[in-house]
Design a protein around this motif. Sequence first.
Motif, mmCIF file in Angstrom:
data_model
loop_
_atom_site.group_PDB
_atom_site.id
_atom_site.type_symbol
_atom_site.label_atom_id
_atom_site.label_comp_id
_atom_site.label_asym_id
_atom_site.label_seq_id
_atom_site.Cartn_x
_atom_site.Cartn_y
_atom_site.Cartn_z
ATOM 1 N N THR A 114 1.140 5.651 -8.353
ATOM 2 C CA THR A 114 -0.264 5.433 -7.999
ATOM 3 C C THR A 114 -0.142 4.914 -6.305
ATOM 4 N N ALA A 115 1.215 4.721 -5.759
ATOM 5 C CA ALA A 115 1.486 4.146 -4.422
ATOM 6 C C ALA A 115 0.367 4.845 -3.548
ATOM 7 N N LYS A 116 0.300 6.126 -3.590
ATOM 8 C CA LYS A 116 -0.657 7.005 -2.550
ATOM 9 C C LYS A 116 -1.788 7.131 -3.198
ATOM 10 N N GLY A 117 -2.422 6.494 -4.048
ATOM 11 C CA GLY A 117 -3.818 6.844 -4.740
ATOM 12 C C GLY A 117 -4.018 6.868 -6.090
ATOM 13 N N ARG A 118 -5.076 6.311 -6.590
ATOM 14 C CA ARG A 118 -5.439 6.355 -7.878
ATOM 15 C C ARG A 118 -6.573 7.170 -8.170
ATOM 16 N N ILE B 132 -13.071 -3.010 -3.139
ATOM 17 C CA ILE B 132 -13.209 -2.457 -4.379
ATOM 18 C C ILE B 132 -13.667 -1.089 -4.315
ATOM 19 N N ARG B 133 -13.383 -0.388 -3.146
ATOM 20 C CA ARG B 133 -13.406 0.819 -2.981
ATOM 21 C C ARG B 133 -11.998 1.324 -2.595
ATOM 22 N N GLN B 134 -11.477 2.657 -2.886
ATOM 23 C CA GLN B 134 -10.018 2.948 -2.826
ATOM 24 C C GLN B 134 -10.167 3.155 -1.223
ATOM 25 N N GLN B 135 -9.143 2.631 -0.586
ATOM 26 C CA GLN B 135 -8.925 2.609 0.746
ATOM 27 C C GLN B 135 -7.270 3.102 1.048
ATOM 28 N N PHE B 136 -7.120 3.551 1.972
ATOM 29 C CA PHE B 136 -5.462 3.698 2.411
ATOM 30 C C PHE B 136 -5.124 3.192 3.801
ATOM 31 N N ASP C 224 -0.264 4.699 6.816
ATOM 32 C CA ASP C 224 0.919 5.585 6.587
ATOM 33 C C ASP C 224 0.401 6.130 5.117
ATOM 34 N N GLY C 225 -0.589 6.234 4.693
ATOM 35 C CA GLY C 225 -1.133 7.124 3.628
ATOM 36 C C GLY C 225 -1.001 6.510 2.190
ATOM 37 N N PHE C 226 -0.462 5.084 2.106
ATOM 38 C CA PHE C 226 -0.333 4.479 0.829
ATOM 39 C C PHE C 226 -1.937 3.701 0.347
ATOM 40 N N GLU C 227 -2.124 3.671 -0.739
ATOM 41 C CA GLU C 227 -3.389 3.034 -1.515
ATOM 42 C C GLU C 227 -3.120 1.499 -0.772
ATOM 43 N N LEU C 228 -4.336 0.986 -0.160
ATOM 44 C CA LEU C 228 -4.436 -0.126 0.706
ATOM 45 C C LEU C 228 -3.900 -1.409 -0.158
ATOM 46 N N GLN C 229 -4.200 -1.701 -1.271
ATOM 47 C CA GLN C 229 -3.582 -2.786 -1.871
ATOM 48 C C GLN C 229 -2.027 -2.520 -2.282
ATOM 49 N N PHE C 230 -1.626 -1.496 -2.562
ATOM 50 C CA PHE C 230 -0.128 -1.437 -2.654
ATOM 51 C C PHE C 230 0.568 -1.586 -1.274
ATOM 52 N N GLY C 231 -0.169 -0.683 -0.422
ATOM 53 C CA GLY C 231 0.516 -0.757 0.921
ATOM 54 C C GLY C 231 0.386 -1.903 1.670
ATOM 55 N N GLY C 232 -0.696 -2.534 1.839
ATOM 56 C CA GLY C 232 -1.037 -3.711 2.498
ATOM 57 C C GLY C 232 -0.561 -5.065 2.070
ATOM 58 N N ASN C 233 -1.022 -5.085 0.714
ATOM 59 C CA ASN C 233 -0.741 -6.476 -0.012
ATOM 60 C C ASN C 233 1.043 -6.491 -0.507
ATOM 61 N N TYR C 234 1.680 -5.376 -0.697
ATOM 62 C CA TYR C 234 3.074 -5.426 -1.027
ATOM 63 C C TYR C 234 3.947 -4.675 -0.086
ATOM 64 N N LEU C 235 3.574 -3.344 0.260
ATOM 65 C CA LEU C 235 4.690 -2.662 1.023
ATOM 66 C C LEU C 235 4.811 -3.090 2.588
ATOM 67 N N GLY C 236 3.725 -3.478 3.033
ATOM 68 C CA GLY C 236 3.759 -4.103 4.373
ATOM 69 C C GLY C 236 4.559 -5.440 4.377
ATOM 70 N N PRO C 237 4.354 -6.456 3.857
ATOM 71 C CA PRO C 237 5.034 -7.671 3.508
ATOM 72 C C PRO C 237 6.720 -7.172 3.562
ATOM 73 N N PRO D 167 -8.765 7.508 -11.835
ATOM 74 C CA PRO D 167 -9.771 6.846 -10.852
ATOM 75 C C PRO D 167 -9.279 5.804 -10.332
ATOM 76 N N TYR D 168 -9.931 5.113 -9.201
ATOM 77 C CA TYR D 168 -9.140 3.788 -8.681
ATOM 78 C C TYR D 168 -10.020 2.608 -9.230
ATOM 79 N N ARG D 169 -9.347 1.872 -9.858
ATOM 80 C CA ARG D 169 -9.772 0.475 -10.463
ATOM 81 C C ARG D 169 -9.219 -0.717 -9.794
ATOM 82 N N VAL D 170 -10.041 -1.601 -9.251
ATOM 83 C CA VAL D 170 -9.690 -2.479 -8.314
ATOM 84 C C VAL D 170 -8.605 -3.687 -9.048
#
Length: 297
Positions: free
Chosen positions: A158-162, A94-98, A101-114, A164-167
């Motif tokens: 937005t891949a490396k941060g938003r 619910i809060r922006q994390q990374f 490798d410096g990517f916003e966590l949802q984009f990086g962990g949910n998408y780019l990691g897989p 404002p961040y909205r979940v």
Amino acid sequence: MRKTVVITGGNSGIGLSMAHELARMGATVCLACRDQGKAAAARDEILQRTPGAQVELYKLDLSSFAAIHAFVQAFAQRHDRLDALINNAGAVPIRQQFTQDGFELQFGGNYLGPFLLTHLLLPLLQVAADEGGPGQGDARIVHLSSIAHNLGRIELDTAKGRKPYRVLPAYAQSKLGNLMFSHTLARKLPAGITSQAMHPGGVASPIYRELPRWQYALMRPFLIGPERPGKLAAELAIGAQRRGENGGYFSIQHPRIVSSTAKDLALQEALYKQSCVWADVEPLPEQVRTRQAVKPA
């Protein structure tokens, strides 16, 4: 021959239900998890329910490219082939994390990691695909997307941060990315390897662990258990009736809507090429391949 299946995040929720069903079906279940304590507890639960099941534990953190490479190396030391990969793990902070490798966590962990994991495991999937002759075997990839992909927009800046961040927009983009990646693979994978995506429905799952208690309490009456999506994922991964099906999108609950954005070939290709740059992998060539009709689920 016993099938070998990798499940990311298979230690709880939907992933654990997948693992139970796959173990019941006789597969070697490889739990690729960040928390090894929870993974060990999951293995014990699976063995209690299915005595004699083959369950292996691997350390995997999808928010780290280095950890993904390390997992693939460890897995390849024990296995020379892979029959199915289920990209299940996800997070909704619910809060922006990374990521590391410096990517916003949802984009990086949910998408780019897989995305990276799938590319690194393709050589082992190819071995299963070529059993009996080139492209004559059966290897499969299953991606966990969401009906929320319909709310998503691909905004690469937005891949490396938003700000404002909205979940929800961040989550919706990551799930749209999962579905677009599945469709892209369905076009690009060689014969013998298929790609399918599914929406598990609104499931009572640890993915909601960061939500305020009052918000989860409001949602809880409308959520289903993880057993039905677990069975669907296992069926898509190794069920004989799904052999050869490619490029489908499935859902436990209605509606089963695929957004026009997810079907946009130009956008799929743009996202794919940029993701290859970020993940440092070679793009797959386009294949001349037909998509087999899939049954609704």
